[in-house]
Design an enzyme around this catalytic site. Sequence first.
Site, PDB file in Angstrom:
ATOM      1  N   GLY A 102       4.352   7.025  -1.941  1.00 19.33           N
ATOM      2  CA  GLY A 102       6.027   5.919  -1.197  1.00 19.33           C
ATOM      3  C   GLY A 102       6.799   6.611  -0.221  1.00 19.33           C
ATOM      4  O   GLY A 102       8.267   6.188  -0.502  1.00 19.33           O
ATOM      5  N   LYS A 113       7.562   5.763   2.715  1.00 10.26           N
ATOM      6  CA  LYS A 113       7.987   4.260   3.558  1.00 10.26           C
ATOM      7  C   LYS A 113       8.919   3.373   2.386  1.00 10.26           C
ATOM      8  O   LYS A 113       9.690   2.659   2.358  1.00 10.26           O
ATOM      9  CB  LYS A 113       7.227   3.945   4.411  1.00 10.26           C
ATOM     10  N   CYS A 130      -1.695   4.386  10.990  1.00  7.56           N
ATOM     11  CA  CYS A 130      -1.290   5.231  11.455  1.00  7.56           C
ATOM     12  C   CYS A 130      -2.455   5.898  12.789  1.00  7.56           C
ATOM     13  O   CYS A 130      -2.651   6.540  12.119  1.00  7.56           O
ATOM     14  CB  CYS A 130      -1.242   6.648  10.956  1.00  7.56           C
ATOM     15  N   ASP A 162       1.454  -1.266   4.976  1.00  5.47           N
ATOM     16  CA  ASP A 162       0.817   0.062   5.714  1.00  5.47           C
ATOM     17  C   ASP A 162      -0.872   0.929   4.934  1.00  5.47           C
ATOM     18  O   ASP A 162      -1.185   1.239   3.650  1.00  5.47           O
ATOM     19  CB  ASP A 162       1.980   1.229   4.696  1.00  5.47           C
ATOM     20  N   CYS A 214       0.833  -1.295  -0.162  1.00  2.00           N
ATOM     21  CA  CYS A 214      -0.042  -0.131  -0.321  1.00  2.00           C
ATOM     22  C   CYS A 214       0.591   0.761   0.070  1.00  2.00           C
ATOM     23  O   CYS A 214       1.138   2.325   0.629  1.00  2.00           O
ATOM     24  CB  CYS A 214      -1.072  -0.412   1.042  1.00  2.00           C
ATOM     25  N   ALA A 215       1.761   1.654  -1.038  1.00  2.00           N
ATOM     26  CA  ALA A 215       3.026   2.054  -1.314  1.00  2.00           C
ATOM     27  C   ALA A 215       2.183   3.657  -1.220  1.00  2.00           C
ATOM     28  O   ALA A 215       3.001   4.507  -0.722  1.00  2.00           O
ATOM     29  CB  ALA A 215       3.869   2.439  -2.330  1.00  2.00           C
ATOM     30  N   ASP A 252      -0.137  -0.698  -5.381  1.00  2.00           N
ATOM     31  CA  ASP A 252      -0.974   0.675  -4.322  1.00  2.00           C
ATOM     32  C   ASP A 252      -2.350   0.234  -5.344  1.00  2.00           C
ATOM     33  O   ASP A 252      -2.237   0.645  -6.284  1.00  2.00           O
ATOM     34  CB  ASP A 252      -0.820   2.265  -4.427  1.00  2.00           C
TER      35      ASP A 252
END
Length: 429
Positions: free
Chosen positions: A242, A244, A361, A308, A238-239, A262
């Site tokens: 980008g 991470k 998050c 992510d 799930c970039a 993604d």
Amino acid sequence: MTPAAHALAAIEVLTAIAERRSPAAQALKDWGASRRFAGSGDRARIASLVYDALRSRSSIAWRMGSDEPRALVLGALAFVRGVSAEEIAASFAGAAHAPEPPSEAERAAMAAASLGGAPAHVRGDYPEWLDERFAAAFGDERAEEGTALAQRAPLDLRANALKGDRDKALQALSHLRAEATPLSPLGLRVPLTSDGRGPPVQAEPAHLKGLVEVQDEGSQLAALIAAAGPGEQVVDLCAGAGGKTLALAAQMEGRGQLYAHDSDIRRLAPLHDRATRAGVHNLQIRSPRRGADVLADLHDRADLVLVDAPCTGTGTWRRNPDAKWRMRPGALEIRMSEQDQALDAAAPLVKSGGRLVYVTCSLLADENGHRVAAFLARRPEFSQVPAAEAAIAAGLPSLARFADPSGAILLSPRRSGTDGFFVAVLRRA
């Protein structure tokens, strides 16, 4: 524009947010577009005041006895910025474009400034419907956690190890008074101005040349816990833009292969230029194609898959304070479904003995430990790596103190001084 004019503008923006139910960023953009006389500095100061009011909306409304835009702006000036009622009155009275000076009742409310007897969700400035979930995560300290989430976020950068180390980055940004972050060995923190603004670091040569990237320290730590190694096959499922992905690439030192994917091709667009600037040469961007499994050739091949996951973003309220007031229970249910789908999509990519690292998050157990537990029940070939073991493997043993009851690592503004992040490391048998 005078400070009083900034206050009047903030009231107008907050009124538009309330009446049109529009995001704060859009309301601020609309205000600026219709008032060309306001310069960039004025717009920034107005935005800062609007966000101060939104960060502390509940506690301001409790003390002022009203959640009307005027009350929120007066409260932000008094309670967040420490401006006295007398100073506010003098500022407003002496300006051509200004709100009416505070009334006697408003002055009395600002002078009292008490949260005595207020419930936790008011003291912590988060929606009442989330109180039970905050209590599950933080118990009797939930108001303090909420208060930390209502503070301004710092400006953090990550030194790109493909272009240089942190000392080189600190030297390049010494004129901005950059300092090393306390937890991430790659992090730099740049002081904000008194009104909450940071310098335009993206115009700095250090950024333009790829030596630094803007990235919160918590996000840096999440990538470091994933512990991508040189020579590995790594998938960032799930970039997004980008952030991470680039951090993983630096850990890999240009060796091995990194794949970024993604579900939304638009989110991947910035990654192409960012990777070039960062000096990343071992990256394949696998954009989605309708009806095609663009990761089919990677099944059972990945040493590491980073998920992510899309989430409610409760851990990032410092940066997006109006999001907490626009969040609804239905959105949480949607995100939980998306998280389960992302984990199930990641599982087949992980090879025997490989790692799946689940990151959000969010600070809510519904999106964090509960999703991990549900996944492990569906996929018994995976097991969770204890937080202490994951921290040691990443070379950051001190992070073990941030373990949560689920056995993962939970960061938050109050616990770690970072944005809120949940990181669980899972291993395939």
